[in-house]
Motif scaffolding. Structure first.
Motif, short mmCIF file in Angstrom:
data_model
loop_
_atom_site.label_atom_id
_atom_site.label_comp_id
_atom_site.label_asym_id
_atom_site.label_seq_id
_atom_site.Cartn_x
_atom_site.Cartn_y
_atom_site.Cartn_z
N ASP A 103 52.20 3.15 26.75
CA ASP A 103 52.08 3.51 25.33
C ASP A 103 50.85 4.37 25.05
N LYS A 104 49.69 3.96 25.58
CA LYS A 104 48.46 4.71 25.30
C LYS A 104 48.49 6.08 25.96
N LEU A 105 48.95 6.13 27.20
CA LEU A 105 49.03 7.43 27.88
C LEU A 105 50.05 8.34 27.21
N ARG A 106 51.18 7.76 26.78
CA ARG A 106 52.20 8.57 26.10
C ARG A 106 51.65 9.17 24.81
N GLU A 107 50.93 8.36 24.05
CA GLU A 107 50.35 8.85 22.79
C GLU A 107 49.34 9.97 23.05
N PHE A 108 48.50 9.76 24.07
CA PHE A 108 47.51 10.79 24.40
C PHE A 108 48.17 12.07 24.88
N ALA A 109 49.12 11.93 25.81
CA ALA A 109 49.79 13.11 26.38
C ALA A 109 50.60 13.86 25.33
N THR A 110 51.21 13.13 24.41
CA THR A 110 51.99 13.78 23.34
C THR A 110 51.08 14.63 22.46
N ALA A 111 49.93 14.08 22.09
CA ALA A 111 48.99 14.84 21.25
C ALA A 111 48.45 16.06 22.00
N ALA A 112 48.10 15.86 23.27
CA ALA A 112 47.58 16.99 24.05
C ALA A 112 48.67 18.04 24.27
N GLY A 113 49.90 17.57 24.52
CA GLY A 113 51.01 18.50 24.72
C GLY A 113 51.34 19.29 23.47
N ALA A 114 51.22 18.63 22.30
CA ALA A 114 51.47 19.33 21.03
C ALA A 114 50.48 20.47 20.84
N ALA A 115 49.22 20.22 21.19
CA ALA A 115 48.20 21.27 21.07
C ALA A 115 48.49 22.42 22.04
N ALA A 116 48.86 22.08 23.27
CA ALA A 116 49.17 23.12 24.26
C ALA A 116 50.41 23.91 23.84
N PHE A 117 51.37 23.24 23.24
CA PHE A 117 52.60 23.89 22.78
C PHE A 117 52.28 24.93 21.70
N LYS A 118 51.39 24.58 20.77
CA LYS A 118 51.04 25.50 19.68
C LYS A 118 50.37 26.76 20.20
N VAL A 119 49.66 26.64 21.31
CA VAL A 119 48.95 27.80 21.85
C VAL A 119 49.86 28.65 22.74
N ASN A 120 50.74 28.01 23.51
CA ASN A 120 51.46 28.73 24.56
C ASN A 120 52.96 28.91 24.34
N CYS A 121 53.57 28.09 23.48
CA CYS A 121 55.04 28.06 23.43
C CYS A 121 55.67 28.48 22.11
#
Length: 287
Positions: A103-121
């Motif tokens: 749960d904690k890793l999923r929440e962290f990775a989702t937030a980090a992935g959302a930021a990376a998505f906004k920059v690259n995708c």
């Protein structure tokens, strides 16, 4: 020496100033207010000595305390980086499925992935990941190579038809304009449109079934539901990357578009790709 003029109403002496018949009373400020004002001046002078304040040509005075708001921000950013260090290390060591199970890793990775998505995708897939003509919607259930976590990770990692990556996803549809005549292409397009209930010419669609069986079924399947091994899309779900309708389908059969997506591991690193995969999976279209 002239005597001071006393105002008849207030009994207060005037200053001798008069404007349009209005005389100024000589009411000095309360002493507590005056001393407070002087104290603020002294405080301000002390502040400009202690902290950066006076502008110079290319910078400002540093202040005897050496304080820097940029230094505070840098320290806060360093603390944030240190705080997330353990999470980043854990993400780098686990698979996408293992990250999703924590749960904690999923929440962290989702937030980090959302930021990376906004920059690259977002440039191709849109800010809401809903795609646009030629760029797939990542919120639906249509996945050319599978929508399971590891499938999404591999697609992001190695890209699509990206020549610089030997493991890239590849699917090439022949340009049937060099294989079929105009009538056959029209018939095949009508048949493909009919598979998803898209309005089509019934007579042409009936004739197109044979054309489809001979030329298209080997990749898309006899029922038109696609084949993920080849990256062949499902033709029965009315999800169209390059437009629906007989004309758009015929154009794709005649001279197909072949989109390209970069292999993101080489650009962002494996950890960021895992975070992107977790985020894309979290959009709801994953399997």
């Amino acid at each position: 020496m002239s005597e001071k003029e006393i105002d008849d109403v207030s009994g207060v002496a005037t200053t001798g100033h008069e404007w349009d018949g209005i005389k100024e009373l000589n009411n000095p400020l309360p002493r507590w207010w005056v001393w407070t004002f002087y104290a603020t001046i002294i405080w301000a002078l002390g502040y400009t000595i202690a902290y950066p304040a006076w502008p110079m040509i290319s910078s400002a005075t540093r202040g005897v305390l050496g304080y820097s708001s940029r230094g505070d921000i840098r320290a806060a950013l360093d603390a944030a980086e240190a705080a997330k260090g353990d999470y980043v290390a854990a993400v780098s060591q686990k698979s996408v499925s293992e990250i999703l199970a924590d749960d904690k890793l999923r929440e962290f990775a989702t937030a980090a992935g959302a930021a990376a998505f906004k920059v690259n995708c977002v440039q191709c897939h849109g800010s809401g990941a809903t795609g646009s003509p030629g760029y797939p919607n990542l919120n639906d259930d249509e996945w050319l190579w599978g929508g399971k976590p590891e499938d999404i990770y591999k697609t992001i990692s190695h890209g699509v038809r990206f020549a610089a990556d030997d493991a890239t996803r590849i699917s090439e549809m022949p340009a049937f304009g060099a294989i079929l005549d105009t009538a056959q292409i029209r018939q095949a397009a009508a048949h493909v449109a009919s598979l998803s209930g898209t309005p089509s010419n019934a007579e042409a669609a009936a004739a197109g079934a044979a054309v489809f069986a001979a030329n298209c079924a080997s990749c898309h399947g006899a029922d038109g539901k696609g084949n993920r091994e080849f990256g062949a899309p499902n033709l029965t779900d009315a999800i169209w990357l390059y437009g629906s309708g007989e004309a758009a389908i015929a154009a794709q059969i005649r001279a197909p578009h072949h989109g390209v997506m970069p292999a993101w591991t080489a650009r962002l690193g494996d950890t960021a790709v895992k975070e992107l995969a977790v985020y894309v999976y979290s959009l709801g279209g994953g399997e």
